[in-house]
Design an enzyme around this catalytic site. Sequence first.
Site, PDB file in Angstrom:
ATOM      1  N   ASP A 334      25.562  42.480  61.414  1.00 16.17           N
ATOM      2  CA  ASP A 334      26.493  41.408  61.072  1.00 16.17           C
ATOM      3  C   ASP A 334      27.367  41.148  62.296  1.00 16.17           C
ATOM      4  O   ASP A 334      27.290  41.852  63.306  1.00 16.17           O
ATOM      5  CB  ASP A 334      27.326  41.802  59.851  1.00 16.17           C
ATOM      6  CG  ASP A 334      27.781  40.589  59.044  1.00 16.17           C
ATOM      7  OD1 ASP A 334      27.865  39.487  59.619  1.00 16.17           O
ATOM      8  OD2 ASP A 334      28.036  40.736  57.834  1.00 16.17           O
ATOM      9  N   GLU A 536      35.109  35.492  53.468  1.00 17.56           N
ATOM     10  CA  GLU A 536      35.289  36.936  53.586  1.00 17.56           C
ATOM     11  C   GLU A 536      36.600  37.275  54.279  1.00 17.56           C
ATOM     12  O   GLU A 536      37.073  36.564  55.160  1.00 17.56           O
ATOM     13  CB  GLU A 536      34.120  37.538  54.359  1.00 17.56           C
ATOM     14  CG  GLU A 536      33.930  36.955  55.744  1.00 17.56           C
ATOM     15  CD  GLU A 536      32.568  37.274  56.324  1.00 17.56           C
ATOM     16  OE1 GLU A 536      32.420  38.361  56.875  1.00 17.56           O
ATOM     17  OE2 GLU A 536      31.676  36.432  56.223  1.00 17.56           O
TER      18      GLU A 536
END
Length: 851
Positions: A334, A536
């Site tokens: 990520d 997020e």
Amino acid sequence: MKITPRSGLRLSALAVSLSILTACVSDNEVATSSSVANESASTGNLAIWPTLDIAVKKDPAVEARIQSILAGMTTAQKVAQIIQPEIRDITPEDMRKYGFGSYLNGGGSFPNGDKYATPQDWIALAEAFYQASIDDSQDGSTIPTMWGTDAVHGHNNVIGATLFPHNIGLGATHDPDLIREIADATAKEVLATGIDWVFAPTVATVRDDRWGRTYEGYSEDPEIVRAYAKSIVEGLQGTPGNGLLDQQHVIATTKHFVGDGGTEGGDDQGNNKASEQDLFAIHAQGYVGGLSAGSQTVMASFSLWQGEKVHGSKYLLTDVLKDKMGFDGLVVGDWNAHGQVPGCSNESCATTINAGLDVFMVAGGDSWKQLYYNTIAQVEAGEISMTRLDDAVSRVLRVKLRAGLFDKPSPAHRQLAGDKSLIGSDKHRATARRAVRESLVLLKNNANLLPLSPTQHILVAGDGADNVGKQSGGWSISWQGTGNTNADFPGATSIYAGIAQQVKQAGGSVELATDGKFSHKPDVAIVVFGEEPYAEGNGDINNLEFQRGNKRDLALLKSLQAQGIKTVSVFISGRPMWVNAELNASDAFVAAWLPGTEGAGVADVLLTKANGDIQYDFNGKLSFSWPKSPLQTAVNRGDKDYNPLLPYGFGLKYGEASTLSNTLSETNPGASQQLEALALFELSVKPPYKLIARSGNDTKEMTTSRLNLDALSINSLNRRVQEDARTLTWHGNGSATVNLQTLFPEDLRSYTEQHAALTFDYKLAGAPSAEVQLAMICDPGCDANMDISQHLVVGDWQQFSVDLQCFAKAGADISKVLAPFSLRAASPLQISISDVRLVPNGAANATIRCD
């Protein structure tokens, strides 16, 4: 196929119906171990994990071609294949020189930095990077690159694309076949812009709704997650014998392996403390479904499992995922997550490659370049073995060969390339509108107020009524879904617009008044309200109360109620929330989740035909339990003391009696629960906070005992024990700031509710000659500052404190605090600090009070 919700079924790891240990996992089976233990992340129990029957099998011809290509590659060419930079950080000339295996655009990143880039602009960039990758004039390689993007609810970075309901809404449909259709439509819109690879699906089983990515999960229940993962992978990639990875399909990514939905406190990138049995039975079921369907890539999670970063876990990435489960595709990191592994930075991390990561996702300036050269050096020094590097590159090549990237035309010449008619096509919008209809969940319907006749005079109110950005949520054009207007969603329909169209066609009348102040008293009001967009990190909260401390939407509902107007609430949210007061003030209440661009789907269900016949009944059923209190943040189907306000699987249909009273408790028990002091710096900087210094354009994190900038230096100091304090010295040659800050905003409202103070101990070497600004920094740009120079006293250690309400009154949004402590000066100053904390009930005796 429909999944029928089964409320009340026990779903703990010990009671899920899990049947086989090895060999394969069929659609109706979930592998498990007969023994349950709380193993450590370092040792583990591989018997818990299944060997999957994966739909995409190894092809001997492909494997031979991999070995042939690999045999002719240099170390530098191999390392280039495992570097994935971001489009803002590289040019086609960089691609030509280095030959990156892949690249990405992050959320809110566009060709040429242009938010309004056309499909042709996207195609042109894809073609430029592709042609550079196969040009061997500089790097000696002709291996084609591939482009990855976050298309998480449609092709959400592209203006005009169809945005489907976010996953939380799709979970409420309980319809895997619909999910497959949505994935297929998404693949086609992505391919129309020349992109090969989609970073979806998210298969987190969400267990704490405070998590800011709750809406990216389909359910708190692993059964739905598993079924949906299979469907979406099949829709994105196709299936063997039915278009697998052809020019109508893209490469899928099952993410984020593993446990991101179960972090403690719902903390994004936090620690999942589940036993290994629960990690599999609850949090890994999406991988059973997605990998069995043949997902070619897996994205590793930012989070930790039992205190170890997943990006650095050889046990999870290699022993479990690759060796035991049999995954033979690539594992991608990520966004700079490798830099969070202990001993690593964004520019150097052998640990995560050795653990089993195959591709670094690296973003920010020239970090990719340093990472590239450092990785080459680590291979040459033996820190990363050639065997491990070859395995990683083989996995990259395997995905590319299976996807036909060596044989397909270039991006500009593929079947769907540049087909503008696919972007937001009528067919795709019709699918999205159907998904909206099926996702709506009716929570309350007193006296069968719904459905409404469209022949009435209807007031539509609330700030979500005519706001496509709000109804679409995060990951909509921009990363956080903010900064957009309706004009940024051409072809979209707001909830109000959908209602107005049907009402006018039926001969009724409609009035839009966001604030509820109508010109003609309505027969009924529809109020559309809810959470602001977030993604997020920014979406993390510590309490599920809606509009805590600022009940403006409740005031609107009560105003209509006081005027005797029947009211239907349409609640837009990325999670179930404690809305007892809003439920009490509503005659009917609909959970609409984040419906995306096709708001007309709401009107399809709320309104009858002109003759009174029902158009569409409610079909949505809760895939997340609805909380009874704001502290009921982790109430999940199967819990031992399961007692939500509304259970998993709840959802009224027309004609069914409401079960909710109009006198639900509106008392927030969290306000009376005593908080502990929150330490920001106590002996050391406390995670997730970091000590960051800024001067001009220079920013540094303090990671050793000293930090130096032109205008400021910071040194560790021994106060009570070794290095338990910091000495800050401003040199007087410019302004500089010292922050204790987090990567993402923190919700600190519970501390203001308990009359907390920001406190710190200090020792001042000499009186300030100019202002010393103490600040609280919040997102976006709502900082609050105060000059404390006149309050500081020269001498030995003493305490300084400020009532948090002072920051709130000065403009800080306490629900979105990035840096609770920020100190700025420009003139010469030396001050030592320690024990920086937020102390409940400290306001009354604070140095600076704001009664």
